[in-house]
Scaffold this motif. Structure first.
Motif, PDB file in Angstrom:
ATOM      1  N   TRP A  49       0.842  -1.197   0.000  1.00 36.18           N
ATOM      2  CA  TRP A  49       0.000   0.000   0.000  1.00 36.18           C
ATOM      3  C   TRP A  49       0.880   1.251   0.000  1.00 36.18           C
ATOM      4  O   TRP A  49       1.897   1.289   0.682  1.00 36.18           O
ATOM      5  CB  TRP A  49      -0.893  -0.009   1.240  1.00 36.18           C
ATOM      6  CG  TRP A  49      -1.851   1.150   1.278  1.00 36.18           C
ATOM      7  CD1 TRP A  49      -3.094   1.197   0.762  1.00 36.18           C
ATOM      8  CD2 TRP A  49      -1.619   2.429   1.868  1.00 36.18           C
ATOM      9  NE1 TRP A  49      -3.669   2.416   0.974  1.00 36.18           N
ATOM     10  CE2 TRP A  49      -2.772   3.213   1.654  1.00 36.18           C
ATOM     11  CE3 TRP A  49      -0.532   3.018   2.536  1.00 36.18           C
ATOM     12  CZ2 TRP A  49      -2.883   4.528   2.096  1.00 36.18           C
ATOM     13  CZ3 TRP A  49      -0.634   4.333   2.964  1.00 36.18           C
ATOM     14  CH2 TRP A  49      -1.807   5.072   2.750  1.00 36.18           C
ATOM     15  N   PRO A  50       0.510   2.302  -0.728  1.00 35.61           N
ATOM     16  CA  PRO A  50      -0.640   2.384  -1.642  1.00 35.61           C
ATOM     17  C   PRO A  50      -0.299   1.830  -3.021  1.00 35.61           C
ATOM     18  O   PRO A  50       0.802   2.036  -3.524  1.00 35.61           O
ATOM     19  CB  PRO A  50      -0.922   3.876  -1.707  1.00 35.61           C
ATOM     20  CG  PRO A  50       0.430   4.516  -1.508  1.00 35.61           C
ATOM     21  CD  PRO A  50       1.182   3.614  -0.557  1.00 35.61           C
ATOM     22  N   ALA A  51      -1.255   1.153  -3.611  1.00 31.45           N
ATOM     23  CA  ALA A  51      -1.048   0.597  -4.943  1.00 31.45           C
ATOM     24  C   ALA A  51      -1.116   1.674  -6.020  1.00 31.45           C
ATOM     25  O   ALA A  51      -0.512   1.524  -7.082  1.00 31.45           O
ATOM     26  CB  ALA A  51      -2.101  -0.486  -5.222  1.00 31.45           C
ATOM     27  N   ARG A  52      -1.860   2.755  -5.742  1.00 32.57           N
ATOM     28  CA  ARG A  52      -1.995   3.854  -6.705  1.00 32.57           C
ATOM     29  C   ARG A  52      -1.974   5.175  -5.962  1.00 32.57           C
ATOM     30  O   ARG A  52      -2.408   5.263  -4.810  1.00 32.57           O
ATOM     31  CB  ARG A  52      -3.310   3.745  -7.485  1.00 32.57           C
ATOM     32  CG  ARG A  52      -3.425   2.544  -8.409  1.00 32.57           C
ATOM     33  CD  ARG A  52      -4.752   2.575  -9.146  1.00 32.57           C
ATOM     34  NE  ARG A  52      -4.871   1.523 -10.135  1.00 32.57           N
ATOM     35  CZ  ARG A  52      -5.396   0.322  -9.878  1.00 32.57           C
ATOM     36  NH1 ARG A  52      -5.855   0.056  -8.661  1.00 32.57           N
ATOM     37  NH2 ARG A  52      -5.476  -0.588 -10.836  1.00 32.57           N
ATOM     38  N   SER A  53      -1.535   6.217  -6.638  1.00 31.91           N
ATOM     39  CA  SER A  53      -1.562   7.565  -6.062  1.00 31.91           C
ATOM     40  C   SER A  53      -2.986   8.098  -6.091  1.00 31.91           C
ATOM     41  O   SER A  53      -3.854   7.581  -6.801  1.00 31.91           O
ATOM     42  CB  SER A  53      -0.648   8.503  -6.856  1.00 31.91           C
ATOM     43  OG  SER A  53      -1.230   8.792  -8.130  1.00 31.91           O
ATOM     44  N   HIS A  54      -3.218   9.153  -5.336  1.00 32.88           N
ATOM     45  CA  HIS A  54      -4.551   9.751  -5.325  1.00 32.88           C
ATOM     46  C   HIS A  54      -4.917  10.326  -6.692  1.00 32.88           C
ATOM     47  O   HIS A  54      -6.079  10.251  -7.115  1.00 32.88           O
ATOM     48  CB  HIS A  54      -4.626  10.828  -4.244  1.00 32.88           C
ATOM     49  CG  HIS A  54      -4.716  10.278  -2.867  1.00 32.88           C
ATOM     50  ND1 HIS A  54      -5.809   9.584  -2.418  1.00 32.88           N
ATOM     51  CD2 HIS A  54      -3.826  10.277  -1.844  1.00 32.88           C
ATOM     52  CE1 HIS A  54      -5.609   9.190  -1.174  1.00 32.88           C
ATOM     53  NE2 HIS A  54      -4.420   9.597  -0.801  1.00 32.88           N
ATOM     54  N   ASP A  55      -3.954  10.890  -7.387  1.00 31.77           N
ATOM     55  CA  ASP A  55      -4.240  11.432  -8.719  1.00 31.77           C
ATOM     56  C   ASP A  55      -4.642  10.317  -9.683  1.00 31.77           C
ATOM     57  O   ASP A  55      -5.574  10.480 -10.494  1.00 31.77           O
ATOM     58  CB  ASP A  55      -3.017  12.182  -9.257  1.00 31.77           C
ATOM     59  CG  ASP A  55      -2.799  13.511  -8.553  1.00 31.77           C
ATOM     60  OD1 ASP A  55      -3.753  14.000  -7.908  1.00 31.77           O
ATOM     61  OD2 ASP A  55      -1.684  14.053  -8.648  1.00 31.77           O
ATOM     62  N   ARG A  63      -8.207   9.138  -8.757  1.00 26.67           N
ATOM     63  CA  ARG A  63      -9.227  10.109  -9.202  1.00 26.67           C
ATOM     64  C   ARG A  63      -9.454  10.017 -10.706  1.00 26.67           C
ATOM     65  O   ARG A  63     -10.605  10.021 -11.173  1.00 26.67           O
ATOM     66  CB  ARG A  63      -8.781  11.517  -8.804  1.00 26.67           C
ATOM     67  CG  ARG A  63      -9.738  12.615  -9.254  1.00 26.67           C
ATOM     68  CD  ARG A  63      -9.130  13.975  -8.953  1.00 26.67           C
ATOM     69  NE  ARG A  63      -9.869  15.042  -9.596  1.00 26.67           N
ATOM     70  CZ  ARG A  63     -10.589  15.965  -8.972  1.00 26.67           C
ATOM     71  NH1 ARG A  63     -10.686  15.929  -7.664  1.00 26.67           N
ATOM     72  NH2 ARG A  63     -11.212  16.902  -9.643  1.00 26.67           N
ATOM     73  N   ALA A  64      -8.374   9.912 -11.477  1.00 28.14           N
ATOM     74  CA  ALA A  64      -8.503   9.837 -12.933  1.00 28.14           C
ATOM     75  C   ALA A  64      -9.249   8.575 -13.358  1.00 28.14           C
ATOM     76  O   ALA A  64     -10.101   8.608 -14.263  1.00 28.14           O
ATOM     77  CB  ALA A  64      -7.118   9.882 -13.580  1.00 28.14           C
ATOM     78  N   LEU A  65      -8.951   7.462 -12.718  1.00 30.04           N
ATOM     79  CA  LEU A  65      -9.626   6.210 -13.057  1.00 30.04           C
ATOM     80  C   LEU A  65     -11.116   6.261 -12.728  1.00 30.04           C
ATOM     81  O   LEU A  65     -11.956   5.847 -13.526  1.00 30.04           O
ATOM     82  CB  LEU A  65      -8.969   5.053 -12.307  1.00 30.04           C
ATOM     83  CG  LEU A  65      -7.627   4.551 -12.840  1.00 30.04           C
ATOM     84  CD1 LEU A  65      -6.980   3.594 -11.837  1.00 30.04           C
ATOM     85  CD2 LEU A  65      -7.817   3.846 -14.188  1.00 30.04           C
ATOM     86  N   LEU A  66     -11.433   6.765 -11.544  1.00 28.78           N
ATOM     87  CA  LEU A  66     -12.816   6.735 -11.087  1.00 28.78           C
ATOM     88  C   LEU A  66     -13.706   7.724 -11.819  1.00 28.78           C
ATOM     89  O   LEU A  66     -14.914   7.482 -11.954  1.00 28.78           O
ATOM     90  CB  LEU A  66     -12.878   6.993  -9.583  1.00 28.78           C
ATOM     91  CG  LEU A  66     -12.359   5.875  -8.676  1.00 28.78           C
ATOM     92  CD1 LEU A  66     -12.401   6.304  -7.213  1.00 28.78           C
ATOM     93  CD2 LEU A  66     -13.180   4.593  -8.874  1.00 28.78           C
ATOM     94  N   THR A  67     -13.146   8.840 -12.251  1.00 32.00           N
ATOM     95  CA  THR A  67     -13.978   9.889 -12.856  1.00 32.00           C
ATOM     96  C   THR A  67     -13.851   9.934 -14.382  1.00 32.00           C
ATOM     97  O   THR A  67     -14.310  10.881 -15.008  1.00 32.00           O
ATOM     98  CB  THR A  67     -13.612  11.268 -12.279  1.00 32.00           C
ATOM     99  OG1 THR A  67     -12.234  11.562 -12.580  1.00 32.00           O
ATOM    100  CG2 THR A  67     -13.816  11.304 -10.766  1.00 32.00           C
ATOM    101  N   ARG A 107     -12.446   4.808  -3.790  1.00 35.12           N
ATOM    102  CA  ARG A 107     -11.085   5.345  -3.670  1.00 35.12           C
ATOM    103  C   ARG A 107     -10.250   4.494  -2.715  1.00 35.12           C
ATOM    104  O   ARG A 107      -9.089   4.182  -2.994  1.00 35.12           O
ATOM    105  CB  ARG A 107     -11.147   6.804  -3.192  1.00 35.12           C
ATOM    106  CG  ARG A 107      -9.809   7.486  -3.055  1.00 35.12           C
ATOM    107  CD  ARG A 107      -9.974   8.988  -2.845  1.00 35.12           C
ATOM    108  NE  ARG A 107     -10.663   9.308  -1.601  1.00 35.12           N
ATOM    109  CZ  ARG A 107     -11.049  10.543  -1.264  1.00 35.12           C
ATOM    110  NH1 ARG A 107     -10.846  11.556  -2.101  1.00 35.12           N
ATOM    111  NH2 ARG A 107     -11.663  10.768  -0.121  1.00 35.12           N
ATOM    112  N   ASN A 108     -10.829   4.097  -1.595  1.00 33.16           N
ATOM    113  CA  ASN A 108     -10.105   3.270  -0.636  1.00 33.16           C
ATOM    114  C   ASN A 108      -9.689   1.943  -1.268  1.00 33.16           C
ATOM    115  O   ASN A 108      -8.569   1.461  -1.057  1.00 33.16           O
ATOM    116  CB  ASN A 108     -10.981   2.998   0.587  1.00 33.16           C
ATOM    117  CG  ASN A 108     -11.343   4.259   1.345  1.00 33.16           C
ATOM    118  OD1 ASN A 108     -10.615   5.241   1.318  1.00 33.16           O
ATOM    119  ND2 ASN A 108     -12.484   4.228   2.015  1.00 33.16           N
TER     120      ASN A 108
END
Length: 578
Positions: A11-17, A20-24, A253-254
């Motif tokens: 953890w973390p497997a991905r950054s917050h940026d 966000r890009a994946l989810l939106t 996100r989590n």
């Protein structure tokens, strides 16, 4: 393998940026679009239900799944929808039209969401009143809102009977759970729609026709009123439905941060112990529960043993509300008697939480802690913090959801650099339309889409928000600012402390000094000197409370779970008199 702090080695497997890009991304469930709201271009959730009426209509698809449990009353989604349609038709027959205010004054009952959805499905405005208020306080809000109708339970009705004749706008009163005579020209709600056990037998009927838009007014929630008269925050349908997507986004996100697929929207059982007249329960909890087909359990009043019995019997997955609830579950001497293994998450907001709380919840319950920040003026969620991100930053209030912006400004509204303390301002589709009939207060608080929160906070380099204090709660000792939450977090981490509050008392030379009120865990022991040394070992000397008073009673709180610090000043009478 999990690490001691609850975080996996990868953890973390991905950054917050990246998350966000994946989810939106276009075409995704959390796709965003820009909509002009009150003249301000605003990012919104493209796929959020447009109105509460649309949410209600969609909830019919949950059929016989249980929507609410209250004592021995178990109401399905199908029965709830039939009761809403029956009550909505009654309201129309009594002259309720779009824009009319209809107040609700009751404790958490299955009748509450029926009233809420019946009112808002007509384009009328629901006015949830604080059920803890006195009759005079309710009278103020009824007059201020111009409510033409009141849906009330028997206890609140009794408080208002001597005052009904003084109300300027109120006409119809519908009373639920009345056991005797109604005492004034009023109608029993059960005479119109029957008791909850009979709602499933009501005829299937369509809602009365009405055209609604996302930014139409839906609710007036009154601020806690810790100073002066409460102000009514005018919330829209979009404000409330935004929380559905914001909560789901936070959960997704989590998962992505952990390297997992976002969880599906599956029904769960929730123990709701925060009053529905508060946005945390009504907006952040109830709206998401209805969207997912989850079951909300209502308690008559909070009781730790009763809550643990319900968690075991009903296999509750989520509970919380304010940190006090989590602490009482953790510290209760009878906790081992109950099977609490169904718990997946304990979420809370509305009051600061000590960093130690998240660690203990993960270590002792095995649940993921969840926190967040918002206010009445944002209809709840602006930031969210959960799971590994919470354990990594337990002092934080979380990261803004994708449709929200948070900045820190000086007194003139100029944005401040990362890490600098200042006033927290928030923007997004969750920000209310303003204060009801308070144009000057609206103009002062809501500026070009931003809400001036009055909270003091800072942002870190990744955008996580840290709430340091309410502006009015800063203790200024000899020119040095002491944010009471920082001292409270340290005191709260002491193994003997159940809850605490830090306030400022006058000092002839320094201007102010910090002092503390502490309630100990039953059976635990700690003295003033021991706690002062505990703080001194962890914070600068000028932050150590100059005096500590102990109380055996729970600290006084308002309906939002915030400690009423003004009521604690009497414990330091000699200092205020000096």
């Amino acid at each position: 393998m999990a690490m001691e702090d609850g975080q996996g080695a990868g953890w973390p497997a991905r950054s917050h940026d990246e998350v966000r890009a994946l989810l939106t991304a276009p075409g995704s469930a959390f796709e965003m679009e820009t909509v002009t709201i009150r003249g301000v271009p605003t990012r919104t959730w493209k796929h959020a239900p447009p109105t509460l009426r649309a949410l209600l209509e969609a909830s019919r698809g949950h059929g016989e799944r249980l929507m609410t449990i209250h004592e021995d009353e178990r109401v399905s989604y199908a029965a709830h929808a039939r009761a809403v349609a029956a009550l909505a038709a009654e309201l129309v027959s009594r002259g309720v039209r779009a824009g009319d205010r209809v107040a609700i004054a009751m404790r958490n009952l299955p009748d509450y969401p029926v009233a809420l959805f019946a009112i808002t499905a007509l384009g009328a405005v629901a006015v949830p009143l604080n059920a803890w208020w006195s009759g005079e306080e309710m009278r103020y809000a009824l007059d201020d809102s111009g409510a033409r109708m009141l849906i009330v339970d028997a206890e609140r009705h009794e408080r208002l009977i001597p005052l009904y004749g003084l109300l300027r706008h109120l006409g119809d009163v519908l009373v639920t759970r009345a056991t005797g005579t109604l005492g004034r020209p009023a109608t029993a709600l059960e005479a119109l729609i029957g008791p909850p056990a009979q709602w499933g037998s009501l005829p299937e009927r369509p809602l009365p026709p009405v055209a609604l838009a996302p930014d139409d007014p839906a609710v007036i929630f009154y601020t806690s009123g810790t100073t002066g008269r409460p102000k009514g925050a005018l919330g829209t349908h979009r404000n409330l439905t935004t929380n559905i997507m914001s909560s789901a986004y936070a959960a997704a996100r989590n998962a992505l941060r952990r390297g997992e697929a976002p969880p599906p929207s599956t029904p769960r059982v929730l123990l709701t112990v925060i009053p529905l007249f508060h946005v945390t329960a009504c907006s952040a909890a109830l709206m998401g529960a209805v969207a997912s087909g989850s079951t909300s359990i209502f308690m008559r009043r909070w009781d730790a043993v009763g809550a643990m019995e319900l968690i075991e019997r009903e296999r509750v997955a989520v509970t919380g509300g304010v940190p006090t609830i989590a602490w009482q579950l953790l510290d209760h001497p009878e906790r081992a008697r109950f099977d609490l293994s169904s718990l997946e998450s304990i979420a809370y907001g509305g009051a600061p939480a000590a960093p130690e709380l998240a660690k203990r919840l993960r270590a002792e319950f095995g649940v993921w802690p969840q926190n967040g920040w918002g206010m009445t003026e944002t209809m709840a969620t602006v930031t969210s913090l959960a799971a590994e991100d919470y354990l990594a930053r337990p002092e934080s209030a979380g990261l803004p959801v994708a449709v929200a912006d948070v900045i820190i400004t000086d007194d003139e509204g100029v944005s401040l650099p990362v890490g600098t303390a200042g006033e927290v301002r928030a923007r997004g589709p969750m920000v209310v339309a303003g204060y009801w009939n308070r144009p000057e207060a609206t103009a002062e608080t809501f500026v070009e889409g931003w809400v001036r929160t009055g909270d003091v906070g800072r942002l870190d380099a990744e955008g996580f928000l840290y709430i340091l204090d309410r502006a009015k709660d800063v203790v200024i000792r000899g020119g040095e600012n002491i944010y009471s939450i920082e001292v409270e977090n340290v005191l709260q981490a002491h193994p003997a402390v159940s809850e605490c509050a830090v306030i400022g008392t006058p000092h002839r030379v320094l201007g102010e000094e910090p002092v503390a009120v502490v309630r100990l865990i039953p059976g635990a022991a700690a003295g003033e000197t021991e706690l002062q040394c505990w703080v001194r070992e962890r914070l600068a000397a000028f932050k150590v409370p100059a005096a500590i008073r102990f109380t055996a009673e729970p600290l006084p709180r308002n309906a939002n779970g915030k400690i009423l610090k003004r009521e604690l000043k009497g414990l330091f009478r000699e200092r205020f008199a000096a």
